[in-house]
Design a protein around this motif. Structure first.
Motif, PDB file in Angstrom:
ATOM      1  N   ARG B 177       0.835  -1.199   0.000  1.00  0.00           N
ATOM      2  CA  ARG B 177       0.000   0.000   0.000  1.00  0.00           C
ATOM      3  C   ARG B 177       0.869   1.249   0.000  1.00  0.00           C
ATOM      4  NH1 ARG B 177      -3.385   0.440   4.687  1.00  0.00           N
ATOM      5  NH2 ARG B 177      -2.248  -1.243   5.685  1.00  0.00           N
ATOM      6  N   ALA B 178       1.999   1.187   0.695  1.00  0.00           N
ATOM      7  CA  ALA B 178       2.904   2.332   0.727  1.00  0.00           C
ATOM      8  C   ALA B 178       3.430   2.627  -0.685  1.00  0.00           C
ATOM      9  CB  ALA B 178       4.058   2.077   1.687  1.00  0.00           C
ATOM     10  N   CYS B 181       0.920   4.175  -2.797  1.00  0.00           N
ATOM     11  CA  CYS B 181       0.613   5.542  -2.373  1.00  0.00           C
ATOM     12  C   CYS B 181       1.703   6.523  -2.808  1.00  0.00           C
ATOM     13  CB  CYS B 181       0.476   5.521  -0.860  1.00  0.00           C
ATOM     14  SG  CYS B 181      -0.093   7.022  -0.121  1.00  0.00           S
ATOM     15  N   GLN B 182       2.961   6.156  -2.630  1.00  0.00           N
ATOM     16  CA  GLN B 182       4.089   7.057  -2.894  1.00  0.00           C
ATOM     17  C   GLN B 182       5.256   6.216  -3.402  1.00  0.00           C
ATOM     18  OE1 GLN B 182       4.820  10.314  -2.359  1.00  0.00           O
ATOM     19  NE2 GLN B 182       3.180  11.118  -1.062  1.00  0.00           N
ATOM     20  N   GLN B 184       7.828   6.949  -5.105  1.00  0.00           N
ATOM     21  CA  GLN B 184       9.183   7.515  -5.001  1.00  0.00           C
ATOM     22  C   GLN B 184       9.709   7.481  -3.579  1.00  0.00           C
ATOM     23  OE1 GLN B 184       6.701   9.275  -6.392  1.00  0.00           O
ATOM     24  NE2 GLN B 184       7.274   9.786  -8.499  1.00  0.00           N
ATOM     25  N   VAL B 185       8.812   7.546  -2.625  1.00  0.00           N
ATOM     26  CA  VAL B 185       9.241   7.655  -1.232  1.00  0.00           C
ATOM     27  C   VAL B 185       9.504   6.274  -0.618  1.00  0.00           C
ATOM     28  CG1 VAL B 185       8.574   8.489   1.046  1.00  0.00           C
ATOM     29  CG2 VAL B 185       8.024   9.831  -0.965  1.00  0.00           C
ATOM     30  N   ALA B 186       8.791   5.263  -1.105  1.00  0.00           N
ATOM     31  CA  ALA B 186       8.897   3.925  -0.514  1.00  0.00           C
ATOM     32  C   ALA B 186      10.341   3.417  -0.374  1.00  0.00           C
ATOM     33  CB  ALA B 186       8.045   2.933  -1.304  1.00  0.00           C
ATOM     34  N   ALA B 297      -6.952  14.099  -2.438  1.00  0.00           N
ATOM     35  CA  ALA B 297      -6.720  15.262  -1.594  1.00  0.00           C
ATOM     36  C   ALA B 297      -5.275  15.261  -1.117  1.00  0.00           C
ATOM     37  CB  ALA B 297      -7.665  15.225  -0.408  1.00  0.00           C
ATOM     38  N   GLU B 298      -4.557  16.306  -1.446  1.00  0.00           N
ATOM     39  CA  GLU B 298      -3.187  16.381  -0.980  1.00  0.00           C
ATOM     40  C   GLU B 298      -2.986  17.638  -0.174  1.00  0.00           C
ATOM     41  OE1 GLU B 298       0.177  15.562  -3.780  1.00  0.00           O
ATOM     42  OE2 GLU B 298      -1.360  14.236  -4.605  1.00  0.00           O
ATOM     43  N   LYS B 299      -2.354  17.481   0.968  1.00  0.00           N
ATOM     44  CA  LYS B 299      -2.090  18.643   1.799  1.00  0.00           C
ATOM     45  C   LYS B 299      -0.769  19.271   1.377  1.00  0.00           C
ATOM     46  CE  LYS B 299      -5.042  18.536   5.560  1.00  0.00           C
ATOM     47  NZ  LYS B 299      -5.576  17.176   5.708  1.00  0.00           N
ATOM     48  N   VAL B 300      -0.763  20.597   1.334  1.00  0.00           N
ATOM     49  CA  VAL B 300       0.469  21.263   0.918  1.00  0.00           C
ATOM     50  C   VAL B 300       1.310  21.613   2.159  1.00  0.00           C
ATOM     51  CG1 VAL B 300       1.439  23.137  -0.423  1.00  0.00           C
ATOM     52  CG2 VAL B 300      -0.809  22.243  -0.986  1.00  0.00           C
TER      53      VAL B 300
END
Ligand SMILES: Nc1ncnc2c1ncn2[C@@H]1O[C@H](COP(=O)(O)OP(=O)(O)OP(=O)(O)O)[C@@H](O)[C@H]1O
Ligand SMILES: [Mg+2]
Lengths: 237, 300
Positions: B177-178, B181-182, B184-186, B297-300
């Protein structure tokens, strides 16, 4: 012999034809907070990404005496890199606790994981309250706390923080900077990139100014704080 | 009333199989933003793997739950390997290429498998071995509950529960799931993205394997082009539920099966296949994100 925690030599990063980092050399000694400041687009994030292997680079990166040349990003974590990326990169569809567990993905000792989790929860009590909440529903400041804690959960020798104060309310910014100092007091070596130059310089042992991919100035935090050029360009004084 | 109940059972049974296949589309999309057109051919190949191993092991002579389990295992194993192989050979080299290149490659792989199957297995349909006797187990409001329908239901339910437990409660499930979701970050967590992508293909293809055996039992005719329409409908089911969304794929699959059954029962079987395409057009016009579409929805 004591190795530097991080030794970067002649680092270059290209994105196609864009030359983002043009040969940067610097080091971080164990126990130091070293910060990089510079304008938008100076190449700070690119430099950090090169260190943790998220982008291709040339030059030399040595982490605690070990060359990272040819080592994939996910393997660098094992060697002691913790990276809280620009924009936080929180796994929004995972809960706070799950995010922190992902930080400890390579850890096998469950007692150590639990202790580190408690350590993070003590740093940021908010996260303990929100443990079961989806991270995407957190405020920006809380997400930043998740990002920092998640990086800590991998037991890094070097903690990389890319703009931890970006977009946060002044009160939260204060809190984040004092946490960075506390982490350092607890023995963490930190490489910090910040827009908030005055705060960053105040807590840094040493700092470098990056301008369009090159280091143009360096010195101790207090030296740069009183440097006229820095005061004009980055502190707005 | 009795009629309706019978149609509901048929629809749910068909829909749960659509859901199994839809899960494979949605999981791969969730991680790679790729519509894996070859998925329906993995399903088709699973049916043939089961067909040939059933005759090799002479399972038709010993119908029963054990034979069914053996077939499921064979299909799961074969499909997992095929899925991982497709990803490794066809998609991985294009990891950094534009999405459209990968999409075209997926269509290519799909065609390659369809025509290879025609060459090797022959184009004419084969009768899938009946490794489970279709007896009436009990009646429910005068509707006979058949062993086949019940098996389909139990097997899909168990598969989905296992998938759910894996994805939400195990370390590798969370990592999956990670990555979804992201991506590049995983790697910054020490997660190997390549390994997680392989895992995604293992899971999705396993479900396709399960689906292929269930379809073989319930509609006992298999042929090299069987994945074409069935895969298309499962894909529409995934879009209906919200592509990339796992519970959405299940809901979409069930809705698809139910509405198809109802159309056949109360309108005309002529419209059976038109329904899927009609639905697709309808969703794309009115709610392209599907029923449970990802909120970005992404928080800035
Ligand atoms: N993925 C990319 N592809 C192409 N160019 C890029 C990419 N990422 C960054 N760049 C370019 O590289 C240069 C350096 O960008 P970088 O993000 O490293 O700067 P930065 O110092 O972190 O800026 P900021 O303070 O705005 O975060 C910029 O000119 C940027 O446009
Ligand atoms: Mg940056």
């Amino acid at each position: 012999m004591i190795h530097p925690a991080l030794e970067v030599t002649d680092l270059k990063v290209y994105y196609g034809f864009v030359h983002a980092v043009k040969g940067v050399t610097f080091s971080v000694a164990p126990g130091e907070i070293v910060s990089l400041i510079g304008a938008n687009g100076a190449g700070k994030t690119s430099l950090l990404r090169a260190v943790s292997g998220m982008v291709q680079s040339s030059g030399q990166i040595i982490l605690d005496g070990l060359s990272l040349d040819g080592i994939a990003a996910h393997k660098r974590v094992q060697l002691g890199l913790g990276h809280s990326p620009e924009g936080r990169g929180v796994f929004q569809t995972l809960t706070v606790l799950e995010n922190l567990q992902m930080g400890a993905f390579l850890q096998t000792n469950s007692k150590k994981i639990r202790d580190k989790l408690d350590y993070c929860y003590d740093l940021f009590p908010k996260l303990r309250e929100r443990a079961k909440q989806l991270s995407g529903t957190l405020s920006g400041g809380e997400q930043q706390m998740v990002a920092i804690s998640r990086a800590l959960m991998s037991f890094p020798k070097l903690l990389i923080l890319d703009e931890p104060s970006l977009g946060l309310a002044p009160k939260i910014v204060q809190q984040i900077f004092s946490i960075i100092q506390k982490l350092n007091a607890d023995g963490m070596t930190i490489l910090l990139v910040e827009q908030n130059a005055s705060q960053a310089l105040k807590i840094s042992h040493r700092a470098h100014v990056l301008e369009t991919g090159l280091i143009t100035l360096q010195g101790s935090g207090s030296e740069l704080l009183s440097n006229d050029l820095v005061r004009q360009s980055y502190l707005g004084l | 009333m009795q009629d309706l109940l019978q149609h509901l059972i048929n629809g749910l049974s068909l829909g749960s199989i659509y859901a199994l296949i839809a899960l494979g589309y949605t999981m791969v999309y969730g991680v790679l933003q790729l519509i894996n057109f070859a998925h329906s051919e993995v399903y088709m190949m699973g049916a043939f793997a089961a067909y040939y191993s059933a005759s090799a092991l002479n399972l038709e002579a010993r119908p029963g739950v054990l034979s069914l389990m053996i077939l499921l295992f064979v299909a799961i194993f074969f499909c997992s390997c095929l899925g991982v192989l497709i990803e490794f050979l066809a998609y991985r080299p294009l990891r950094k290429a534009p999405k459209i290149n990968v999409l075209i490659t997926a269509i290519g792989v799909s065609l390659f498998l369809q025509y290879s199957a025609q060459v090797f297995f022959g184009a004419d349909p084969k009768v899938f071995p009946q490794v489970l006797e279709n007896t009436t187990l009990f009646t429910f409001f005068d509707v006979p509950i058949k062993s086949l329908d019940l098996s389909v239901f139990v097997v899909t339910l168990v598969s989905m529960i296992l998938l759910y437990l894996f994805i939400f409660f195990t370390k590798y499930g969370k990592a999956l799931r990670a990555v979804s979701c992201q991506i590049q970050v995983a790697p910054l967590m020490g997660i190997s993205v390549n390994r997680m992508i392989s895992l995604t293909f293992v899971l999705g293809s396993s479900l396709a394997g399960v689906g292929s055996v269930l379809v073989g039992l319930k509609y006992p005719k298999i042929e090299p082009l069987m994945g074409l329409l069935f895969g298309m409908k499962a894909f529409v089911a995934a879009v209906l539920g919200g592509i990339g969304n796992i519970p959405g794929a299940v809901i979409g699959g069930l809705l698809m099966g139910l509405s198809e059954e109802m159309v056949v029962a109360y309108l005309s079987s002529t419209y059976r296949d038109a329904l899927a395409f009609g639905l697709l057009i309808f969703i794309l016009i009115f709610k392209p994100t599907g029923i449970l579409g990802k909120n970005s929805a992404e928080k800035v």
